[in-house]
Write a protein that holds these residues in place. Structure first.
Motif, PDB file in Angstrom:
ATOM      1  N   UNK A  15       0.773  -1.436  -0.058  1.00 53.57           N
ATOM      2  CA  UNK A  15      -0.143  -0.017   0.041  1.00 53.57           C
ATOM      3  C   UNK A  15       0.933   1.485  -0.177  1.00 53.57           C
ATOM      4  N   UNK A  16       0.204   2.457  -0.394  1.00 53.11           N
ATOM      5  CA  UNK A  16       0.825   3.706  -0.585  1.00 53.11           C
ATOM      6  C   UNK A  16       1.976   3.597  -0.912  1.00 53.11           C
ATOM      7  N   UNK A  17       2.805   4.539  -0.130  1.00 52.58           N
ATOM      8  CA  UNK A  17       4.460   4.897  -0.309  1.00 52.58           C
ATOM      9  C   UNK A  17       5.134   4.391   1.197  1.00 52.58           C
ATOM     10  N   UNK A  18       6.429   4.423   1.006  1.00 51.00           N
ATOM     11  CA  UNK A  18       7.353   4.499   2.338  1.00 51.00           C
ATOM     12  C   UNK A  18       7.013   5.417   3.217  1.00 51.00           C
ATOM     13  N   UNK A  20     -24.925  -0.069  -4.169  1.00 52.82           N
ATOM     14  CA  UNK A  20     -26.421   0.093  -4.098  1.00 52.82           C
ATOM     15  C   UNK A  20     -26.625   1.048  -5.231  1.00 52.82           C
ATOM     16  N   UNK A  21     -27.952   1.561  -5.376  1.00 50.97           N
ATOM     17  CA  UNK A  21     -28.046   2.757  -6.260  1.00 50.97           C
ATOM     18  C   UNK A  21     -27.463   4.148  -5.556  1.00 50.97           C
ATOM     19  N   UNK A  22     -27.328   3.839  -4.171  1.00 48.42           N
ATOM     20  CA  UNK A  22     -26.946   5.098  -3.708  1.00 48.42           C
ATOM     21  C   UNK A  22     -25.381   5.473  -3.624  1.00 48.42           C
ATOM     22  N   UNK A  23     -24.634   4.411  -3.881  1.00 49.11           N
ATOM     23  CA  UNK A  23     -22.997   4.475  -3.924  1.00 49.11           C
ATOM     24  C   UNK A  23     -22.546   3.134  -4.630  1.00 49.11           C
ATOM     25  N   UNK A  24     -21.694   3.300  -5.412  1.00 47.08           N
ATOM     26  CA  UNK A  24     -20.771   2.413  -6.006  1.00 47.08           C
ATOM     27  C   UNK A  24     -19.391   2.412  -5.803  1.00 47.08           C
ATOM     28  N   UNK A  25     -18.931   3.086  -4.924  1.00 43.42           N
ATOM     29  CA  UNK A  25     -17.613   3.386  -4.372  1.00 43.42           C
ATOM     30  C   UNK A  25     -17.060   2.106  -3.812  1.00 43.42           C
ATOM     31  N   UNK A  26     -15.461   2.139  -3.995  1.00 43.68           N
ATOM     32  CA  UNK A  26     -14.831   0.972  -3.287  1.00 43.68           C
ATOM     33  C   UNK A  26     -13.950   1.451  -2.239  1.00 43.68           C
ATOM     34  N   UNK A  27     -13.480   0.589  -1.134  1.00 45.31           N
ATOM     35  CA  UNK A  27     -12.803   0.678  -0.154  1.00 45.31           C
ATOM     36  C   UNK A  27     -11.209   0.525  -0.460  1.00 45.31           C
ATOM     37  N   UNK A  28     -10.358   1.673  -0.095  1.00 44.10           N
ATOM     38  CA  UNK A  28      -9.238   1.459  -0.802  1.00 44.10           C
ATOM     39  C   UNK A  28      -8.114   0.648   0.007  1.00 44.10           C
ATOM     40  N   UNK A  29      -8.201   0.277   1.299  1.00 43.42           N
ATOM     41  CA  UNK A  29      -7.123  -0.347   2.168  1.00 43.42           C
ATOM     42  C   UNK A  29      -6.480  -1.490   1.625  1.00 43.42           C
ATOM     43  N   UNK A  30      -5.409  -1.760   1.473  1.00 37.87           N
ATOM     44  CA  UNK A  30      -4.681  -2.893   1.505  1.00 37.87           C
ATOM     45  C   UNK A  30      -4.473  -3.708   2.644  1.00 37.87           C
ATOM     46  N   UNK A  31      -4.175  -3.133   3.627  1.00 38.36           N
ATOM     47  CA  UNK A  31      -4.140  -3.827   5.040  1.00 38.36           C
ATOM     48  C   UNK A  31      -5.518  -4.240   5.206  1.00 38.36           C
ATOM     49  N   UNK A  32      -6.550  -3.726   5.161  1.00 39.70           N
ATOM     50  CA  UNK A  32      -7.894  -4.290   5.638  1.00 39.70           C
ATOM     51  C   UNK A  32      -8.228  -5.645   5.041  1.00 39.70           C
ATOM     52  N   UNK A  33      -7.738  -5.800   3.670  1.00 41.83           N
ATOM     53  CA  UNK A  33      -7.934  -6.918   2.972  1.00 41.83           C
ATOM     54  C   UNK A  33      -7.706  -8.248   3.534  1.00 41.83           C
ATOM     55  N   UNK A  34      -6.232  -7.897   4.051  1.00 45.51           N
ATOM     56  CA  UNK A  34      -5.703  -8.926   4.653  1.00 45.51           C
ATOM     57  C   UNK A  34      -6.521  -9.400   6.026  1.00 45.51           C
ATOM     58  N   UNK A  43      -0.297   3.685  -6.573  1.00 39.83           N
ATOM     59  CA  UNK A  43      -1.465   3.531  -7.188  1.00 39.83           C
ATOM     60  C   UNK A  43      -2.339   2.615  -6.227  1.00 39.83           C
ATOM     61  N   UNK A  44      -3.900   2.861  -6.042  1.00 36.19           N
ATOM     62  CA  UNK A  44      -4.809   2.009  -5.476  1.00 36.19           C
ATOM     63  C   UNK A  44      -5.174   0.558  -6.382  1.00 36.19           C
ATOM     64  N   UNK A  45      -5.554  -0.363  -5.779  1.00 38.92           N
ATOM     65  CA  UNK A  45      -5.767  -1.824  -6.462  1.00 38.92           C
ATOM     66  C   UNK A  45      -7.029  -1.565  -7.152  1.00 38.92           C
ATOM     67  N   UNK A  46      -6.768  -2.035  -8.630  1.00 37.00           N
ATOM     68  CA  UNK A  46      -7.956  -2.210  -9.610  1.00 37.00           C
ATOM     69  C   UNK A  46      -8.564  -3.601  -8.690  1.00 37.00           C
ATOM     70  N   UNK A  47      -7.807  -4.598  -8.385  1.00 36.96           N
ATOM     71  CA  UNK A  47      -8.224  -5.743  -7.881  1.00 36.96           C
ATOM     72  C   UNK A  47      -6.955  -6.152  -7.034  1.00 36.96           C
ATOM     73  N   UNK A  48      -7.277  -6.777  -5.730  1.00 36.89           N
ATOM     74  CA  UNK A  48      -6.291  -7.314  -4.738  1.00 36.89           C
ATOM     75  C   UNK A  48      -7.124  -8.559  -4.456  1.00 36.89           C
ATOM     76  N   UNK A  49      -6.099  -9.477  -4.090  1.00 37.37           N
ATOM     77  CA  UNK A  49      -6.388 -10.769  -3.331  1.00 37.37           C
ATOM     78  C   UNK A  49      -5.419 -10.945  -2.254  1.00 37.37           C
ATOM     79  N   UNK A  50      -6.060 -11.424  -0.930  1.00 37.40           N
ATOM     80  CA  UNK A  50      -5.351 -11.927   0.015  1.00 37.40           C
ATOM     81  C   UNK A  50      -5.785 -13.271   0.075  1.00 37.40           C
TER      82      UNK A  50
END
Length: 343
Positions: A97-100, A153-167, A238-245
């Motif tokens: 994630x992010x930079x050093x 939902x119809x109200x929001x189609x945003x994604x959550x950006x954290x890499x740490x949280x996926x793990x 850059x943020x993930x287009x797709x990430x997988x833990x």
């Protein structure tokens, strides 16, 4: 940036009391997300309470796992001996994630509370239900190449950006929080963040004034077969287009336990439970990994411009599981224009 009051809290009770008493107050950790949002006039807190001096920066071994403090930095956490040895998946995800420089400032609690990187959220001239409820979702019928394919939902189609949280989602972490009057509670990570529903302005299930104090990592047997794959449009910053833990426990080549979580696909880290259930008791083969990924992606609901994410996610799940079986080293793949077309 608008004027605001700033103070450093000497203890958690003081910090919680100040924020709880002011509906527009916020806790301030490393400030790597909140300060940017204030500069862009996206968030307008009238009061900030610094919490980095609170005594929540330790990483400690417990009988039932490891506790990581909420004010510990991402860099300290990723490079800690306990995390690298017992939970390499988390170390790999944080370092992706992010930079050093940002990882040296960002705190674990702040990482969990960071907000979406949706361009409509950041642009105050555009409609955004997350930023200003009731104005509409500009991305729903707009430019949504980087947006959700699950749980929107119809109200929001945003994604959550954290890499740490996926793990952390894959590791079944537990978040410990403290509220007013010394009330404490534990939140299973699956229930910490929320899908948008009718209230996309709420990123998680914390109450106003509740402070994340630590994150508990349960004991597991995934250390030898863990892998974090992050696919992005450039190799850094850059943020993930797709990430997988991905993490596995096998008996020979038979899968006994498996954890798969996806980033870049939903309003929260997306646990691929369908794929996990499909794989239990199966042989750890490429064909089975592909079949499990296909089963998970059957329920995807791509938008006009992000249909590519369905195929990309299926391939990423397969590759991440293969990486885990091979012993796991951090993986990153830079996407090109052919990867991210709408086919």
């Amino acid at each position: 940036m608008r004027p605001f009051k700033y103070s450093n809290a000497s203890d958690a009770a003081t910090a919680i009391g100040i924020v709880s008493a002011n509906p527009t107050a916020k806790f301030l950790g490393g400030g790597t997300n909140l300060v940017d949002l204030m500069k862009e006039d996206v968030m307008r807190p009238t009061e900030l309470v610094g919490v980095t001096r609170l005594k929540y920066a330790k990483i400690e071994k417990k009988v039932d796992g490891v506790s990581i403090g909420a004010t510990a930095t991402n860099s300290f956490t990723a490079n800690h001996e306990l995390i690298r040895e017992k939970y390499p998946l988390l170390s790999m995800a944080i370092l992706a994630g992010a930079s050093a420089q940002i990882r040296n400032m960002a705190t674990n609690g702040g990482n969990l509370n960071q907000r979406t990187r949706c361009t409509y959220f950041y642009d105050v001239s555009m409609p955004c239900n997350k930023r200003e409820p009731g104005t509409g979702c500009g991305a729903l019928h707009g430019e949504n190449k980087n947006h959700a394919i699950f749980g929107w939902s119809e109200e929001c189609v945003a994604t959550y950006p954290s890499d740490m949280a996926v793990a952390l989602a894959a590791l079944d972490a537990v978040v410990h929080v403290e509220g007013t009057n010394n009330t404490k509670r534990s939140v299973q990570f699956a229930n910490f963040h929320r899908l948008p529903g009718d209230h996309p302005e709420n990123d998680n299930n914390l109450k106003h004034g509740e402070l994340v104090t630590s994150i508990h990592l349960p004991v597991n047997q995934f250390a030898d077969k863990s892998y974090y794959l992050k696919i992005r449009e450039r190799s850094s910053y850059a943020f993930a287009l797709i990430s997988v833990a991905a993490a596995l426990v096998t008996d020979g080549n038979t899968i006994k336990e498996v954890r798969i979580a996806l980033g870049g696909v939903a309003h929260k880290p997306w646990r691929a439970s369908i794929a996990e259930h499909w794989l239990i008791g199966k042989q750890a083969t490429e064909a089975n990994f592909k079949a499990a990924a296909a089963a998970e992606l059957k329920n995807a609901k791509p938008l006009q411009h992000n249909k590519y994410k369905v195929g990309l996610a299926a391939k990423a799940i397969t590759r991440a599981l293969e990486g885990a079986m091979q012993g796991g080293v951090y993986g990153a793949m830079e996407a090109d224009s052919t990867t991210t077309n709408n086919n």
